[in-house]
Design a protein around this motif. Structure first.
Motif, short mmCIF file in Angstrom:
data_model
loop_
_atom_site.label_atom_id
_atom_site.label_comp_id
_atom_site.label_asym_id
_atom_site.label_seq_id
_atom_site.Cartn_x
_atom_site.Cartn_y
_atom_site.Cartn_z
N UNK A 105 0.91 -1.29 0.07
CA UNK A 105 0.01 -0.05 0.04
C UNK A 105 1.03 1.06 -0.02
N UNK A 106 1.79 1.26 0.91
CA UNK A 106 2.84 2.57 0.84
C UNK A 106 3.30 2.50 -0.40
N UNK A 107 3.95 1.48 -1.03
CA UNK A 107 4.81 1.75 -2.37
C UNK A 107 3.74 2.13 -3.43
N UNK A 115 10.00 4.46 -4.94
CA UNK A 115 9.00 3.98 -4.39
C UNK A 115 9.36 2.74 -3.16
N UNK A 116 9.85 1.76 -3.62
CA UNK A 116 10.33 0.76 -3.22
C UNK A 116 11.47 1.00 -2.12
N UNK A 117 12.42 1.78 -2.61
CA UNK A 117 13.61 2.18 -1.84
C UNK A 117 13.31 3.11 -0.71
N UNK A 118 12.23 3.97 -0.99
CA UNK A 118 11.73 4.82 0.12
C UNK A 118 11.11 4.07 1.08
N UNK A 119 10.15 3.03 0.93
CA UNK A 119 9.53 2.46 1.85
C UNK A 119 10.25 1.42 2.60
N UNK A 120 11.28 0.72 1.82
CA UNK A 120 12.27 0.03 2.59
C UNK A 120 12.85 0.63 3.74
#
Length: 116
Positions: A59-61, A74-79
């Protein structure tokens, strides 16, 4: 690195991303990024992504994508965001530790396997 296949294609990260995008590339990217950030085994990262926490991570991605980030961004930021959070379950009755299916914030917080 060998990327394990998702075991929860209808729910979790894979199913949630799959509602809006082709999930295969997102799955590979998420497993790779989380492994790199946490030094966890890919199999353990896949367990996290297949869980309910993986659905919320997806959801966050998706929110990041909606806000104009690329898939990688998006994936890097949420990780990064998720690896700083503590989502451990409250203690079980009798003060036994509860299961922890989250992205560990430290490399020594594994899922029962020795850290590489």
């Amino acid at each position: 690195m060998i990327i394990p296949a998702p075991q929860n294609e209808d729910y979790g990260f894979f199913g949630t991303i799959g509602l809006h995008h082709a999930p295969q590339e997102f799955w590979k990217l998420a497993v790779s990024e989380i492994c790199k950030a946490t030094r966890e085994h890919a199999e353990d990262v896949a367990l996290f992504l297949d869980s309910r926490h993986g659905r919320h991570f997806a959801d966050d991605v998706l929110n990041g994508l909606h806000n104009g980030l690329s898939r990688q961004e998006a994936v890097t930021a949420e990780t990064g965001k998720w690896s700083r959070m503590d989502f451990r379950s409250p203690p079980c009755p009798g003060n036994r530790p509860a299961a922890n299916h989250t992205i560990p914030a430290r490399p020594d917080c594994g899922f029962g396997r020795p850290v590489r």
